[in-house]
Each structure stands twice: as structure tokens, then as C-alpha cells.
Design a protein around this motif. Structure first.
Motif, short mmCIF file in Angstrom:
data_model
loop_
_atom_site.label_atom_id
_atom_site.label_comp_id
_atom_site.label_asym_id
_atom_site.label_seq_id
_atom_site.Cartn_x
_atom_site.Cartn_y
_atom_site.Cartn_z
N THR A 1 0.68 -1.26 -0.02
CA THR A 1 -0.15 -0.06 -0.11
C THR A 1 0.70 1.24 -0.03
OG1 THR A 1 -1.85 -1.18 1.21
CG2 THR A 1 -1.95 1.30 1.50
N ARG A 2 1.90 1.38 0.72
CA ARG A 2 2.80 2.60 0.73
C ARG A 2 3.51 2.66 -0.42
NH1 ARG A 2 5.35 0.36 5.18
NH2 ARG A 2 4.01 0.12 6.88
N GLU A 3 3.82 1.60 -1.20
CA GLU A 3 4.72 1.71 -2.39
C GLU A 3 3.56 2.29 -3.40
OE1 GLU A 3 7.68 1.24 -5.07
OE2 GLU A 3 7.52 1.11 -2.91
N LYS A 4 2.38 1.92 -3.25
CA LYS A 4 1.29 2.42 -4.49
C LYS A 4 1.06 4.14 -4.14
CE LYS A 4 -1.22 -1.77 -5.17
NZ LYS A 4 -2.55 -2.52 -4.76
N ILE A 5 0.99 4.29 -2.71
CA ILE A 5 0.65 5.69 -2.37
C ILE A 5 2.04 6.50 -2.88
CG2 ILE A 5 0.36 6.99 -0.42
CD1 ILE A 5 -1.14 4.83 0.74
N PRO A 30 1.74 10.88 -6.60
CA PRO A 30 2.27 11.96 -7.44
C PRO A 30 2.56 11.92 -8.82
CG PRO A 30 3.18 11.83 -5.16
CD PRO A 30 2.62 10.67 -5.45
N GLU A 31 3.47 10.93 -9.28
CA GLU A 31 3.86 10.44 -10.50
C GLU A 31 2.72 10.46 -11.36
OE1 GLU A 31 6.07 7.08 -12.80
OE2 GLU A 31 6.86 7.67 -10.64
N GLN A 85 0.87 12.85 -14.51
CA GLN A 85 0.55 12.56 -15.90
C GLN A 85 -0.79 12.78 -16.30
OE1 GLN A 85 1.34 8.30 -16.60
NE2 GLN A 85 3.18 8.43 -15.24
N CYS A 86 -1.76 13.00 -15.41
CA CYS A 86 -3.02 13.59 -15.61
C CYS A 86 -3.49 14.98 -15.34
CB CYS A 86 -3.88 12.35 -15.11
SG CYS A 86 -3.78 10.81 -15.27
N ALA A 87 -2.36 15.83 -15.36
CA ALA A 87 -2.79 17.18 -15.00
C ALA A 87 -3.59 17.84 -15.64
CB ALA A 87 -1.22 17.77 -15.02
N GLY A 88 -3.83 17.41 -17.08
CA GLY A 88 -4.89 18.03 -18.12
C GLY A 88 -6.35 17.80 -17.41
N THR A 137 -6.33 5.30 -14.22
CA THR A 137 -6.35 4.06 -14.63
C THR A 137 -5.15 3.55 -15.66
OG1 THR A 137 -8.45 3.74 -14.00
CG2 THR A 137 -7.64 1.96 -15.24
N ASN A 138 -5.18 4.32 -16.67
CA ASN A 138 -4.30 4.03 -17.89
C ASN A 138 -2.80 4.32 -17.38
OD1 ASN A 138 -6.31 3.14 -19.49
ND2 ASN A 138 -6.36 5.25 -20.32
N ALA A 139 -2.66 5.50 -16.45
CA ALA A 139 -1.36 5.77 -15.92
C ALA A 139 -0.92 4.56 -14.96
CB ALA A 139 -1.12 6.79 -15.28
N ALA A 140 -1.79 4.12 -14.00
CA ALA A 140 -1.35 3.13 -13.17
C ALA A 140 -1.16 1.76 -14.05
CB ALA A 140 -2.33 2.83 -12.19
N LYS A 141 -1.69 1.39 -14.91
CA LYS A 141 -1.33 0.11 -15.81
C LYS A 141 -0.14 0.20 -16.40
CE LYS A 141 -6.16 -1.06 -16.79
NZ LYS A 141 -7.19 -1.16 -17.99
#
Length: 70
Positions: free
Chosen positions: A10-14, A18-19, A23-26, A62-66
């Protein structure tokens, strides 16, 4: 019962959030603008007013996490 590795995963995912968010700033900005525009004055945010923008943000996360998982 949860194992000891649950918290480290969980810590690793959290830690990567920010990264992923960057990627989804827009999409995040679009959703934020929609929320701000629909809650001007004393209006309350209502369900589905910004559904399109939220879906775009959710899809981007979702796409960024994948991509990150690969």
C-alpha cells in the motif's frame, strides 16, 4: 487477517501517486474547473454535474497506473 506485506504494498502504491497525478494534470485541471464553476456562490456540488470530466480523470489514472505496473 492482513499479512505484513499488505502495508508495504500500500505504501508503495501511495508513493507513486504524485507521479501518476502529474501524468493526468490536464484532466485534473478540467475536473477542478468544472467543480469550481458549478459551485460558485452558494451552490452545492451535485452528482453527475461533472461526470464527463470525472470519467476522463478516472480513465487517465487507470491508464497511468497500468503503464506503471508494467
Amino acid at each position: 487477517m492482513s499479512g505484513p506485506n499488505v502495508w508495504s504494498r500500500t505504501r508503495e502504491k501511495i508513493r507513486h501517486f504524485p507521479e501518476l497525478f502529474a501524468q493526468c494534470a490536464g484532466e485534473a485541471a478540467g475536473y477542478g474547473k468544472c467543480v469550481a464553476a458549478t459551485t460558485t456562490g452558494r451552490q452545492e456540488l451535485r452528482k453527475d454535474l461533472c461526470a464527463k470530466e470525472f470519467e476522463a480523470l478516472k480513465t487517465c489514472f487507470t491508464n497511468a497506473a497500468k503503464k506503471r505496473a508494467k
